[in-house]
Motif scaffolding. Structure first.
Motif, short mmCIF file in Angstrom:
data_model
loop_
_atom_site.label_atom_id
_atom_site.label_comp_id
_atom_site.label_asym_id
_atom_site.label_seq_id
_atom_site.Cartn_x
_atom_site.Cartn_y
_atom_site.Cartn_z
N ASN A 194 66.80 59.07 47.99
CA ASN A 194 66.91 58.35 49.27
C ASN A 194 65.79 57.32 49.44
O ASN A 194 65.27 57.11 50.52
CB ASN A 194 66.91 59.33 50.44
CG ASN A 194 68.20 60.11 50.52
OD1 ASN A 194 69.27 59.57 50.29
ND2 ASN A 194 68.09 61.40 50.80
N GLU A 234 81.48 59.77 50.07
CA GLU A 234 80.54 59.18 51.02
C GLU A 234 80.98 57.76 51.37
O GLU A 234 81.44 57.02 50.50
CB GLU A 234 79.12 59.15 50.46
CG GLU A 234 78.51 60.52 50.24
CD GLU A 234 77.09 60.47 49.74
OE1 GLU A 234 76.33 61.43 49.99
OE2 GLU A 234 76.72 59.46 49.09
N ILE A 282 78.66 45.77 49.44
CA ILE A 282 78.08 47.04 49.01
C ILE A 282 78.85 47.52 47.79
O ILE A 282 80.09 47.49 47.76
CB ILE A 282 78.16 48.11 50.13
CG1 ILE A 282 77.38 47.66 51.36
CG2 ILE A 282 77.63 49.45 49.63
CD1 ILE A 282 77.52 48.60 52.54
N VAL A 308 73.23 52.93 45.18
CA VAL A 308 73.94 52.07 46.13
C VAL A 308 73.28 50.70 46.11
O VAL A 308 72.06 50.58 46.29
CB VAL A 308 73.90 52.66 47.55
CG1 VAL A 308 74.62 51.74 48.53
CG2 VAL A 308 74.51 54.05 47.58
N ILE A 324 71.62 49.83 55.88
CA ILE A 324 72.70 50.57 55.23
C ILE A 324 72.73 51.97 55.82
O ILE A 324 71.69 52.63 55.94
CB ILE A 324 72.47 50.65 53.70
CG1 ILE A 324 72.25 49.28 53.10
CG2 ILE A 324 73.63 51.37 53.04
CD1 ILE A 324 73.44 48.36 53.23
N HIS A 325 73.94 52.44 56.16
CA HIS A 325 74.09 53.78 56.70
C HIS A 325 75.00 54.58 55.80
O HIS A 325 76.02 54.08 55.33
CB HIS A 325 74.63 53.74 58.13
CG HIS A 325 73.66 53.14 59.10
ND1 HIS A 325 73.81 51.87 59.61
CD2 HIS A 325 72.52 53.64 59.65
CE1 HIS A 325 72.80 51.60 60.43
NE2 HIS A 325 72.01 52.66 60.48
N VAL A 326 74.61 55.83 55.56
CA VAL A 326 75.37 56.75 54.71
C VAL A 326 76.08 57.76 55.59
O VAL A 326 75.45 58.43 56.40
CB VAL A 326 74.45 57.46 53.71
CG1 VAL A 326 75.24 58.43 52.85
CG2 VAL A 326 73.72 56.44 52.83
N GLU A 351 69.76 56.43 56.44
CA GLU A 351 69.66 55.01 56.78
C GLU A 351 68.71 54.35 55.80
O GLU A 351 67.59 54.83 55.57
CB GLU A 351 69.14 54.84 58.21
CG GLU A 351 68.99 53.39 58.65
CD GLU A 351 68.54 53.27 60.10
OE1 GLU A 351 69.40 53.37 60.98
OE2 GLU A 351 67.32 53.13 60.32
N TYR A 405 79.61 54.14 52.79
CA TYR A 405 78.40 53.34 53.02
C TYR A 405 78.78 52.12 53.85
O TYR A 405 79.74 51.41 53.54
CB TYR A 405 77.79 52.88 51.69
CG TYR A 405 77.61 54.00 50.70
CD1 TYR A 405 76.89 55.15 51.03
CD2 TYR A 405 78.16 53.93 49.42
CE1 TYR A 405 76.73 56.19 50.12
CE2 TYR A 405 78.00 54.95 48.50
CZ TYR A 405 77.29 56.08 48.86
OH TYR A 405 77.13 57.11 47.96
N THR A 406 78.03 51.88 54.91
CA THR A 406 78.27 50.71 55.75
C THR A 406 76.98 49.91 55.88
O THR A 406 75.88 50.46 55.87
CB THR A 406 78.76 51.11 57.15
OG1 THR A 406 77.78 51.93 57.80
CG2 THR A 406 80.09 51.84 57.08
N ARG A 446 70.60 57.60 45.74
CA ARG A 446 71.10 58.64 46.62
C ARG A 446 70.44 59.98 46.33
O ARG A 446 70.54 60.91 47.12
CB ARG A 446 72.62 58.78 46.45
CG ARG A 446 73.43 57.70 47.10
CD ARG A 446 73.28 57.68 48.62
NE ARG A 446 73.85 58.87 49.24
CZ ARG A 446 73.18 59.71 50.03
NH1 ARG A 446 71.90 59.49 50.29
NH2 ARG A 446 73.77 60.75 50.55
N ALA A 482 78.68 50.82 44.83
CA ALA A 482 78.04 52.07 44.42
C ALA A 482 78.39 52.34 42.97
O ALA A 482 79.55 52.17 42.55
CB ALA A 482 78.49 53.23 45.30
#
Length: 477
Positions: free
Chosen positions: A118, A462, A94, A101, A472-474, A68, A464-465, A115, A96
């Motif tokens: 993190n 992956e 978003i 990201v 942002i969630h991975v 996150e 990403y949202t 990434r 990448a």
């Protein structure tokens, strides 16, 4: 999904041109004939369809919430100083690139995350009054283009800037340089990036001049100066110029995207007193729809017209053209459908009801092979969640409509602890260290609530949202 137009409207832009990737073909006269299409189908290097489907199911089988990121610092720091900037704002885009990201919030704040570590690398806003409107990754020179407006300019004009990914990785977002400085991109001016043809189209409203630039080195190739041009549509190798409607119809021109040469000029007859819902170009096919009329599919090579009943084909809110498969997707009332250019419905998707009624294409991703669509959808009615507001991320096969995988609160696996061997104890285990370093505060159900942007990194496998809180969630295996 590579074509996008950004207008100079001070309000955030919601309309976007979206096309799926394609290996470039020649110009208007270079259409592949039927024999070559059959040959290509027989000797295609693509994997068998059934294998592709099982491979996709395996790829997404164990995907789960892994990381996150927060576009805001814990103390609520925001790089913008304009008065109306909220502390938190929803993610609208978003992108990448390699191991970075990029997340753009509606407030205009854009953050870059690594990434590998993190960690947030930096904010891309190089000025305190810069409001970034859109992002474009230029794979031709491994750089990120930002399109911005400025408080000091009353948000009236678009400014473009390109920055090498390597500079961003070094936390040097100000090491880039401006683009298209000679162009006046005030409303209703725009800039459109077309990755399919490797071109950039700009429109300066004050002098009504369109210009085409090379996306590799930003050299201007040619200009189009005609006040009667109402719209320009871009397809592989060609551009469609739509002129002001006349009593006899609408004048059209097809130009070579490379040098602006006119390949064909003609007039398409229209019903005189009915508005045009849309005119879209797809290689040699022209799609024309007027209010309460049948869809017309015109072959511009021989003037043959195929009509589709207005009851079968209703005006969609958005298109996605699939150049590899010679198909197109339509979006209407949260549903997706696949059509061919004979006007036949090819696919209706099972279990793929989109969450957003406005068909926000930032919540949709088409893979480069054009075989999968990944979307933020309504979850099953029986899906348990904390407050019933959690959706699901659905992965479906475009040619069959079959749902291959789904990320939802009930089936997203938790991160497991280390069990390398009895003597490890987790002290030297990279998995255990990564788990301990993770700063996931949201539950899976919370991460699946109010998703406002989605991107799939095909190289890293992956998803990403981003959500309305700027998080942002991975999701990965």
């Amino acid at each position: 999904m590579d074509g996008r137009r950004i207008t100079a409207n001070p309000r955030p832009c919601s309309g976007r041109r979206v096309v799926a990737k394609k290996r470039r073909r020649g110009g208007f006269d270079g259409f592949v004939n039927s024999v070559k299409k059959l040959q290509r189908r027989e000797i295609s290097s693509k994997r068998d369809r059934s294998f592709t489907m099982s491979d996709a199911q395996e790829r997404f089988r164990n995907i789960r919430l892994q990381e996150e990121y927060d576009t805001m610092d814990p103390k609520g720091y925001c790089p913008l100083t304009v008065p109306f900037t909220p502390t938190r704002s929803k993610i609208i885009e978003i992108v990448a690139a390699r191991d970075i990201v990029f997340a753009l919030a509606q407030s205009g704040v854009c953050a870059a995350f690594s990434r590998e570590t993190n960690q947030r690398i930096c904010f891309l806003n190089v000025c305190s009054d810069e409001v970034i409107r859109s992002l474009f990754y230029n794979k031709n020179n491994d750089s990120l283009i930002t399109v911005s407006v400025y408080y000091s300019d009353s948000y009236s004009s678009l400014k473009c800037r390109t920055t090498k990914i390597e500079y961003i990785r070094r936390c040097q977002p100000d090491a880039g340089f401006p683009l298209f400085e000679s162009e006046s991109l005030k409303w209703p001016g725009f800039v459109e990036f077309d990755d399919v043809n490797g071109k950039v189209l700009t429109y300066s409203a004050h002098d009504c001049i369109y210009k085409v630039f090379d996306l590799k080195n930003y050299t201007m190739l040619y200009s189009i100066s005609d006040k009667n041009v109402q719209e320009i549509k871009i397809s592989p190798g060609i551009m469609l110029l739509i002129y002001t409607k006349t009593q006899g119809g609408v004048p059209l021109k097809i130009l070579s995207i490379e040098d602006g040469t006119v390949l064909k000029a003609f007039n398409h007859l229209l019903h005189r007193n009915k508005k045009v819902d849309f005119i879209e170009q797809f290689n040699e096919k022209l799609l024309v729809k007027q209010e309460n009329e049948n869809l017309q599919i015109l072959d511009v090579r021989n003037a043959e017209i195929t009509e589709v009943s207005r009851t079968e084909f209703m005006t969609p809110s958005a298109f996605i053209f699939l150049y590899e498969n010679q198909l197109f997707l339509t979006f209407r009332n949260r549903t997706v459908a696949v059509w061919n250019f004979r006007g036949e419905l090819v696919t209706s998707f099972e279990d793929h009801l989109l969450w957003h009624p406005d068909c926000n294409t930032n919540n949709i991703y088409i893979t480069s092979d054009q075989d999968l669509i990944i979307s933020y959808c309504k979850a099953d009615s029986e899906e348990p969640s904390s407050d019933g507001n959690a959706g699901s991320i659905n992965i479906s096969n475009i040619l069959t409509g079959k749902c291959l995988a789904k990320i939802q609160a009930s089936n997203s696996l938790p991160i497991v602890e280390c069990n390398c061997n009895p003597n490890c104890g987790g002290k030297n285990c990279n998995l255990k260290k990564r788990i301990q370093a993770s700063r996931i505060e949201s539950t899976v159900a919370e991460a699946l609530e109010d998703i406002t942007a989605l991107f799939y990194d095909e190289d890293r496998n992956e998803i990403y949202t981003g959500n309305r809180l700027g998080l942002i969630h991975v999701w990965s295996s």
